[in-house]
Design an enzyme around this catalytic site. Structure first.
Site, mmCIF file in Angstrom:
data_model
loop_
_atom_site.group_PDB
_atom_site.id
_atom_site.type_symbol
_atom_site.label_atom_id
_atom_site.label_comp_id
_atom_site.label_asym_id
_atom_site.label_seq_id
_atom_site.Cartn_x
_atom_site.Cartn_y
_atom_site.Cartn_z
ATOM 1 N N PHE A 222 3.237 7.142 1.114
ATOM 2 C CA PHE A 222 4.235 7.840 0.312
ATOM 3 C C PHE A 222 3.633 8.629 -0.847
ATOM 4 O O PHE A 222 4.345 9.351 -1.521
ATOM 5 C CB PHE A 222 5.239 6.828 -0.260
ATOM 6 C CG PHE A 222 5.808 5.924 0.785
ATOM 7 C CD1 PHE A 222 6.831 6.348 1.603
ATOM 8 C CD2 PHE A 222 5.291 4.652 0.977
ATOM 9 C CE1 PHE A 222 7.349 5.517 2.584
ATOM 10 C CE2 PHE A 222 5.810 3.811 1.950
ATOM 11 C CZ PHE A 222 6.835 4.249 2.766
ATOM 12 N N SER A 223 2.334 8.483 -1.096
ATOM 13 C CA SER A 223 1.725 9.115 -2.262
ATOM 14 C C SER A 223 1.576 10.613 -2.057
ATOM 15 O O SER A 223 1.443 11.105 -0.933
ATOM 16 C CB SER A 223 0.353 8.496 -2.557
ATOM 17 O OG SER A 223 -0.557 8.800 -1.525
ATOM 18 N N PRO B 263 0.820 -1.216 0.000
ATOM 19 C CA PRO B 263 0.000 0.000 0.000
ATOM 20 C C PRO B 263 0.850 1.260 0.000
ATOM 21 O O PRO B 263 1.799 1.385 0.785
ATOM 22 C CB PRO B 263 -0.809 -0.140 1.288
ATOM 23 C CG PRO B 263 -0.975 -1.611 1.437
ATOM 24 C CD PRO B 263 0.329 -2.209 0.949
ATOM 25 N N CYS B 264 0.508 2.187 -0.915
ATOM 26 C CA CYS B 264 1.378 3.330 -1.172
ATOM 27 C C CYS B 264 0.920 4.615 -0.491
ATOM 28 O O CYS B 264 1.560 5.648 -0.637
ATOM 29 C CB CYS B 264 1.483 3.571 -2.677
ATOM 30 S SG CYS B 264 -0.108 3.957 -3.459
ATOM 31 N N GLN B 265 -0.199 4.602 0.237
ATOM 32 C CA GLN B 265 -0.703 5.840 0.831
ATOM 33 C C GLN B 265 0.323 6.555 1.698
ATOM 34 O O GLN B 265 0.343 7.785 1.727
ATOM 35 C CB GLN B 265 -1.972 5.560 1.648
ATOM 36 C CG GLN B 265 -3.172 5.165 0.825
ATOM 37 C CD GLN B 265 -3.259 3.657 0.619
ATOM 38 O OE1 GLN B 265 -2.280 2.946 0.784
ATOM 39 N NE2 GLN B 265 -4.434 3.170 0.259
#
Length: 404
Positions: free
Chosen positions: A83-84, A79-81
């Site tokens: 770093f997004s 899950p990239c949240q």
């Protein structure tokens, strides 16, 4: 070749790996809607997913003892949240950070290689130390944090391990190659920048580099403004050359060596053959429903038809920048349909998405383009096959010498 898929989402990376020749022993995803998409396509008999052992749940609670050690590949997009650009940028302080869980699975399964994908934001200066920390954890998965050791203390210990060279060639270590890539350079009709962390187990002695780009903006400009073949292919009259492109096109005309890449694929290329979603026949095409309410305003503009799309985002009406809209020839805007978005992410037309407009666009915005996944996975599969062949030849040579 055996593989497992973590954080599979709607299956973009997993499908690309499957096409490249990997067979998934486990496909793990916690989101019910994404799992429903996979299950629906399995029920319909979609061939690429037929053998997937789908597990709806947390990768940290999956029974990894059911998967043999030494599989060929582990792949996933944590899950990239954290770093997004659209998130709160908490990185290691965010409970959604699944990189530690990824390293734990690598430690248990000891795969010959792994492919980890994430957002471009991971490479920002704000996260520089943590990005370095992620790479070192992947390089030395058998050196986890000790007790209540925080990440900075663990980073220091991993740095000391790397500079000492003690574990190289002895324990479980990986050679890790981080690469920031633009999906448009690999035939995806979308300017989507993503980070890939590809690692090979050190004992295999593999030498690998990221695949060379196959497509380019210059090749697209050449087809549009020098030969005009792009416009003829779409049955259009060649428009006037925009003034902002005059200098670059002039330099292309003066080039003495031919371009070796294919042209970037555009939104117009991607949606060619699909009827306008407002038309009568559009309802017969799965996932091709018109979504009203698209508006353009400063900072919220759509994707031009004759360039790759902007990066699709995991949202619908409220996505900043208007990434999920297209700009028609007359300058008006509308939302991409789910089917159009799927084409932009290079999912096959036969693959259907389950859930509401919001849920399906979230699945697509989080997905790895299938074509990009295939290109990366194919290059990994080739190196693994060559390593296995080299091992086989070496063993046979030893046998011949022993019997001589």
């Amino acid at each position: 070749m055996r593989s497992v898929e973590l954080f599979a989402g709607a299956g973009g990376l997993a499908m690309g790996c499957e096409i490249a020749g990997f067979e998934h022993l486990a496909v793990v995803e916690w989101d019910r809607w994404a799992c429903d998409t996979v299950r629906e396509n399995q029920r319909r008999g979609y061939p690429l997913l037929a053998s997937w052992n789908l597990h709806e749940g947390d990768v940290r609670t999956f029974d990894w003892g059911s998967v043999p050690q030494g599989i060929e590949l582990l792949a996933g997009g944590p899950p990239c949240q954290p770093f997004s650009i659209g998130g709160k940028h908490k990185a290691q302080a965010d409970k959604r950070d699944m990189f530690p869980a990824t390293v734990e699975v690598i430690r248990r399964l000891k795969p010959k290689a792994f492919i980890v994908e994430n957002v471009k934001g991971l490479t920002r200066a704000t996260f520089a130390n943590y990005f370095h920390y992620i790479q070192l954890q992947l390089e030395f998965p058998e050196l986890p944090p000790i007790g209540d050791e925080d990440w900075s203390g663990h980073l220091k210990r991993l740095q000391e391990e790397k500079t000492s060279g003690r574990n190289k060639g002895t324990g479980l270590t990986y050679n890790v190659v981080p690469t920031l890539v633009n999906a448009a350079n690999y035939g995806v009709p979308q300017k989507r920048e993503r980070v890939f962390l590809v690692g090979f187990r050190d004992d295999l002695g593999v030498e690998w580099s990221f695949p060379e780009p196959t497509h380019s903006y210059d090749a697209l400009l050449h087809d549009q403004w020098i030969t005009g073949v792009y416009w003829r292919r779409h049955g259009l009259r060649t428009p006037d050359l925009p003034l902002r492109l005059a200098g670059r096109v002039a330099k292309l005309r003066q080039m003495k060596t031919p371009l070796t890449t294919l042209p970037w694929r555009t939104v117009r290329d991607a949606i060619q053959g699909l009827p306008a979603p407002e038309s009568r026949g559009a309802s017969k095409i799965p996932n091709h429903l018109f979504q009203p309410g698209a508006k353009s305003y400063p900072g919220h503009t759509g994707s031009p038809l004759d360039l790759p799309a902007k990066t699709l985002k995991a949202g619908d009406h409220g996505v900043p920048g208007g990434e999920n809209m297209l700009v028609r020839d007359d300058g008006s805007v509308r939302y991409f349909t789910v089917r159009e978005s799927a084409r932009i992410q290079t999912f096959p037309d036969g693959y259907r998405f389950h859930g509401s407009w919001t849920e399906t666009m979230r699945q697509l915005g989080n997905a790895v383009p299938v074509l990009l996944a295939q290109r990366v996975a194919s290059s990994v599969a080739e190196k693994l096959a060559m390593a296995e062949l080299g091992k086989f030849k070496k063993a046979n040579t030893g046998k011949r010498r022993a019997t001589a």
